[in-house]
Design an enzyme around this catalytic site. Structure first.
Site, mmCIF file in Angstrom:
data_model
loop_
_atom_site.group_PDB
_atom_site.id
_atom_site.type_symbol
_atom_site.label_atom_id
_atom_site.label_comp_id
_atom_site.label_asym_id
_atom_site.label_seq_id
_atom_site.Cartn_x
_atom_site.Cartn_y
_atom_site.Cartn_z
ATOM 1 N N PRO A 127 -0.998 7.273 0.989
ATOM 2 C CG PRO A 127 -0.149 6.052 2.789
ATOM 3 C CD PRO A 127 -0.452 7.456 2.332
ATOM 4 C CG LEU A 128 -5.296 5.810 -2.174
ATOM 5 C CD1 LEU A 128 -6.294 5.830 -3.331
ATOM 6 C CD2 LEU A 128 -5.819 6.646 -1.022
ATOM 7 C CG HIS A 129 -2.982 2.231 4.020
ATOM 8 N ND1 HIS A 129 -1.638 1.916 3.888
ATOM 9 C CD2 HIS A 129 -2.998 3.411 4.687
ATOM 10 C CE1 HIS A 129 -0.904 2.857 4.442
ATOM 11 N NE2 HIS A 129 -1.689 3.775 4.935
ATOM 12 C CG ASP A 130 -8.433 0.405 4.490
ATOM 13 O OD1 ASP A 130 -8.977 1.178 5.295
ATOM 14 O OD2 ASP A 130 -7.541 -0.402 4.825
ATOM 15 C CB THR A 164 -0.954 0.007 1.208
ATOM 16 O OG1 THR A 164 -0.184 0.077 2.432
ATOM 17 C CG2 THR A 164 -1.826 -1.235 1.234
#
Ligand code: RIB
Ligand code: CA
Length: 313
Positions: free
Chosen positions: A239-242, A194
């Protein structure tokens, strides 16, 4: 893209909100059976209200939001308010939700839905794993009813809440340990993936140009959210984790995985919540999950852009 039945466990939180907008988008062809919420980024009352706000923004209130556990299994609750601010959706003002909160509690919802299913339900786990761990302890048979569990959690290299631990696993390491060792088909998306999915201005430009209510919320959320990560990590954006979890469920070909043995540190103060990968099985444990090893970042942003654009049509 195959239509699939999905339960999303989350703690909105900015990146959870964008993951929900992806999963609920008309483009995505996912049947969201329910959204369960847990304390994490912010307290349970806020994560639950935020999940309902996002469902209303998406015009998708039929899925239902089920409030879950207000604290981890054993540890006191540590929220990420410093990251997400006080509301969990800072940077935007969304009205207080009108859609009713569903009964029952998230844990019996998970157990009843899974036990009554044909074993064809996938779960996206975007938060501390408390709800799923409590459900597994109460009814272990659900492990055989989950067709696929994709988790955002863990870090193979650098953590984000301590030097060694990722936030979701750090908040509830005991729940992470229960879930990772329950015999469920798991795919794990760690920070190592991510932290590549950085929302730079160039990658967000096609979403910014859409100029819809949903695209504007995405841009405003990320503009606020990115400040923290840019300050701490020096990233060129958030940061686009999900959303990486939803992208994996929608288009797994954007990623590569490797079966490995992974466990979670639950005692050491210094490394509490650390996901420990035993690539060569020196500890004797067989692989218990598929670890995501690579991501096609531009392909991910193309998918996100198309999902958000589908609200316009
Ligand atoms: O470490 C990132 C994870 O922690 C994401 O799920 C974010 O929403 C927070 O829950
Ligand atoms: Ca989350």
């Amino acid at each position: 893209m195959m239509a699939q039945k999905l339960i999303i466990d989350c703690d909105p939180g900015t990146d959870d909100a964008i993951a929900l907008l992806m999963a609920l988008a008309p483009f995505t062809q996912v049947q969201v059976l329910g959204i369960t919420t847990v304390a994490g980024n912010v307290s349970l009352d806020l994560t639950t209200a935020n999940a309902r706000r996002i469902c209303e923004l998406a015009g998708q209130t039929q899925a239902g939001v089920y409030a879950g556990c207000p604290r981890p299994l054993l540890r006191p609750l540590i929220t990420a308010e410093t990251v997400h601010g006080k509301t969990g959706l800072d940077g935007v003002t969304l009205p207080y939700p009108q859609m009713p909160l569903q009964s029952p509690h998230a844990v019996p919802f998970l157990i009843d839905t899974l036990m009554q299913s044909a074993g064809d339900i996938r779960i996206a786990a975007l938060a501390p794993l408390t709800n799923l761990a409590v459900a597994l302890i109460q009814q272990p048979a659900i492990a055989q009813k989950i067709s696929q569990l994709v988790i955002m959690g863990g870090a193979i290299t650098q953590g984000n809440i301590t030097p060694s631990a990722e936030f979701n696993f750090y908040v509830d390491p005991h729940a992470a340990h229960v879930v990772l060792h329950a015999g469920i088909p798991i795919t794990l998306v760690t920070l190592d993936i991510t932290h590549q999915a950085i929302a730079t201005p160039e990658r967000l430009a096609p979403i910014r140009q859409q100029n819809t209510a949903v695209s504007q919320v995405v841009i405003d959320l990320l503009t606020h959210y990115s400040r923290h990560d840019m300050a701490i990590y020096g990233f060129a954006g958030a940061p686009l984790h999900d959303p990486c979890v939803i992208a994996y469920l929608m288009e797994p070909s954007l990623f590569t995985t490797q079966p490995v043995a992974v466990t979670v540190e639950t005692t050491s103060e210094l490394t509490l919540g650390r996901s420990v990968v035993d690539r060569w099985q020196v500890m004797g444990a067989a692989p218990n999950l598929n670890l995501v090893e690579t991501i096609d970042v531009e392909g991910f942003y193309h998918l996100l852009t198309r999902a958000i654009a589908s609200y316009a049509s």
